[in-house]
Motif scaffolding. Sequence first.
Motif, PDB file in Angstrom:
ATOM      1  N   LYS A  33       0.811  -1.217   0.000  1.00  0.00           N
ATOM      2  CA  LYS A  33       0.000   0.000   0.000  1.00  0.00           C
ATOM      3  C   LYS A  33       0.844   1.267   0.000  1.00  0.00           C
ATOM      4  O   LYS A  33       0.327   2.368  -0.164  1.00  0.00           O
ATOM      5  CB  LYS A  33      -0.939  -0.007   1.208  1.00  0.00           C
ATOM      6  CG  LYS A  33      -1.946  -1.161   1.195  1.00  0.00           C
ATOM      7  CD  LYS A  33      -2.861  -1.104   2.396  1.00  0.00           C
ATOM      8  CE  LYS A  33      -3.866  -2.268   2.371  1.00  0.00           C
ATOM      9  NZ  LYS A  33      -4.779  -2.237   3.543  1.00  0.00           N
ATOM     10  N   VAL A  34       2.160   1.110   0.192  1.00  0.00           N
ATOM     11  CA  VAL A  34       3.058   2.261   0.246  1.00  0.00           C
ATOM     12  C   VAL A  34       3.923   2.275  -1.007  1.00  0.00           C
ATOM     13  O   VAL A  34       4.533   1.269  -1.370  1.00  0.00           O
ATOM     14  CB  VAL A  34       3.945   2.203   1.509  1.00  0.00           C
ATOM     15  CG1 VAL A  34       4.925   3.381   1.504  1.00  0.00           C
ATOM     16  CG2 VAL A  34       3.086   2.213   2.767  1.00  0.00           C
ATOM     17  N   ARG A  35       3.974   3.420  -1.671  1.00  0.00           N
ATOM     18  CA  ARG A  35       4.820   3.543  -2.859  1.00  0.00           C
ATOM     19  C   ARG A  35       6.290   3.560  -2.458  1.00  0.00           C
ATOM     20  O   ARG A  35       6.665   4.238  -1.516  1.00  0.00           O
ATOM     21  CB  ARG A  35       4.483   4.826  -3.623  1.00  0.00           C
ATOM     22  CG  ARG A  35       3.095   4.829  -4.234  1.00  0.00           C
ATOM     23  CD  ARG A  35       2.808   6.179  -4.866  1.00  0.00           C
ATOM     24  NE  ARG A  35       1.509   6.195  -5.500  1.00  0.00           N
ATOM     25  CZ  ARG A  35       1.273   5.923  -6.782  1.00  0.00           C
ATOM     26  NH1 ARG A  35       2.298   5.613  -7.564  1.00  0.00           N
ATOM     27  NH2 ARG A  35       0.056   5.959  -7.280  1.00  0.00           N
TER      28      ARG A  35
ATOM     29  N   HIS B  41       3.428   0.408  -6.143  1.00  0.00           N
ATOM     30  CA  HIS B  41       2.728   1.596  -6.652  1.00  0.00           C
ATOM     31  C   HIS B  41       1.395   1.812  -5.948  1.00  0.00           C
ATOM     32  O   HIS B  41       0.435   2.290  -6.557  1.00  0.00           O
ATOM     33  CB  HIS B  41       2.498   1.469  -8.160  1.00  0.00           C
ATOM     34  CG  HIS B  41       3.728   1.142  -8.933  1.00  0.00           C
ATOM     35  ND1 HIS B  41       4.839   1.959  -8.967  1.00  0.00           N
ATOM     36  CD2 HIS B  41       4.047   0.069  -9.707  1.00  0.00           C
ATOM     37  CE1 HIS B  41       5.771   1.416  -9.727  1.00  0.00           C
ATOM     38  NE2 HIS B  41       5.320   0.266 -10.182  1.00  0.00           N
ATOM     39  N   GLY B  42       1.302   1.467  -4.694  1.00  0.00           N
ATOM     40  CA  GLY B  42       0.053   1.661  -3.958  1.00  0.00           C
ATOM     41  C   GLY B  42      -1.071   0.831  -4.540  1.00  0.00           C
ATOM     42  O   GLY B  42      -0.964  -0.397  -4.656  1.00  0.00           O
ATOM     43  N   GLU B  43      -2.147   1.488  -4.941  1.00  0.00           N
ATOM     44  CA  GLU B  43      -3.311   0.784  -5.472  1.00  0.00           C
ATOM     45  C   GLU B  43      -3.111   0.306  -6.903  1.00  0.00           C
ATOM     46  O   GLU B  43      -4.027  -0.289  -7.490  1.00  0.00           O
ATOM     47  CB  GLU B  43      -4.544   1.689  -5.399  1.00  0.00           C
ATOM     48  CG  GLU B  43      -4.938   2.066  -3.969  1.00  0.00           C
ATOM     49  CD  GLU B  43      -6.145   2.975  -3.945  1.00  0.00           C
ATOM     50  OE1 GLU B  43      -6.605   3.377  -5.044  1.00  0.00           O
ATOM     51  OE2 GLU B  43      -6.632   3.274  -2.847  1.00  0.00           O
ATOM     52  N   HIS B  44      -1.965   0.579  -7.486  1.00  0.00           N
ATOM     53  CA  HIS B  44      -1.713   0.190  -8.867  1.00  0.00           C
ATOM     54  C   HIS B  44      -0.729  -0.980  -8.958  1.00  0.00           C
ATOM     55  O   HIS B  44      -0.024  -1.138  -9.964  1.00  0.00           O
ATOM     56  CB  HIS B  44      -1.187   1.386  -9.653  1.00  0.00           C
ATOM     57  CG  HIS B  44      -2.132   2.550  -9.673  1.00  0.00           C
ATOM     58  ND1 HIS B  44      -3.286   2.556 -10.421  1.00  0.00           N
ATOM     59  CD2 HIS B  44      -2.097   3.730  -8.999  1.00  0.00           C
ATOM     60  CE1 HIS B  44      -3.924   3.694 -10.238  1.00  0.00           C
ATOM     61  NE2 HIS B  44      -3.228   4.432  -9.377  1.00  0.00           N
TER      62      HIS B  44
END
Length: 324
Positions: free
Chosen positions: A198-200, A225-228
Motif C-alpha cells: 500500500k506504500v509507494r 505503486h500503492g493501489e496500482h
Amino acid sequence: DTQTLSTHAPPMQYGEGVIFENRLYSMVQTIPIPKEGEPDRMVPNPEEFNQQLLTSMTFRIDGSMYESKSMPVQYTFDPDKNRLGQYTFDRIYQNDGLTVEPLEINLGITESFLKVRVDHQQAKFNSSLNATLITKDGKQVPITPFLQKVEGKENIYEGYFRPVYSIPEEVSLEVKNVHLTSGDSFSFNVDLSEINPKVRGNTSVNKKAAEIYNTNVYIEQLNTHGEHGMDVRLGFRPQDFEQPKKLIGISPRQMGSPAFERPKNVHIESDNGKEANVEYGGSEDSAYINVKDSLVQDASNLEITLKNAVFTEQIDQTFEAERK
C-alpha cells in the motif's frame, strides 16, 4: 475533408531555425497523407500526390498552445524521388542452424529501412536483433531492435532507422546478435512478506532466482505503486560475458500488433488464490514484470513463470553493401 496529422518536430535547438525579418523559419516532418478512411499512421506504399490544401498548425510556446490561421500549402510526393539510395549485399551468414542474409538497404525521404532474411532450424526468430548501419565516414545509425515481417514473404523482415542526411556510396551493416526463442520456461518465487504494497517505494532484493542459458536471473528490485500494484525488476547476468548464448529481457512479441494481440508470456500465481497472465518487457540486461494489485493484496508469496524465454545468438558479423 479535414484531417489531423501527427508531425515530428522536437523542441527547437540553436541552429535548427533561422530568424529573418522577425519571422522564424524551420521544418517539420509529417507522415504521408492517408486516403479517406485510413488511420493516422505511416502509410504503406504511398501513392503519387500533388495537391494544394488549406493547412493550419498548432504550436506550443512557453507552455501555451496556439493555432495558426489556415493557409494554402502545396503538398507533393513522388515515389521515385522518395528513394535516395539503394544498396545490396552479396554475403550470407550461416552457422549452427542460423541464417542471416541482409538483402537490401533503402534510404528515402519518408522512411529508410533494412530488408533481411533470418531463419533458424531449431529455434524461432523473435523478430528482433541488435544491428547498426555504419557509413564510410564512421557514422553509426542503429536499426530499430524490433523488425516487421514482410507480408507474404517467408522469413523476410524489415527494420527501420532514422534518416541519413548524406548519401554514401558504401555502407556496412554490423549485426552483433540475433534474438531467438526455443519455448523454454523458468519459474521463481517472490517473497512479499517484507514489503508494504500500500506504500509507494522501491525495495532492493538482489537475490538469485533462477538459471537458464548459462545466465543467472536475479530479483533486483520490487517497486510498489500503492493501489496500482507493483513491478518486479529482474537482472540477467551471464556466467561468462563472452559466451555466445545468453538470456535477455527482450519480450517475445510481434512488432506493430495491437496490445491486446501481444502474447502474455508471464503467468503469476499468488498465495491469495488469484492468478493472471501478463506481458513483460525490458532490454538485454533486465526485464520488468507488472503485477496487478489484486495479486499483491493480502499475499505473502508470488510464483512467477516466464514462458518462451528469449536468448541471444551472438554472431558479430559485418556485411558490406554497395550502392546500386
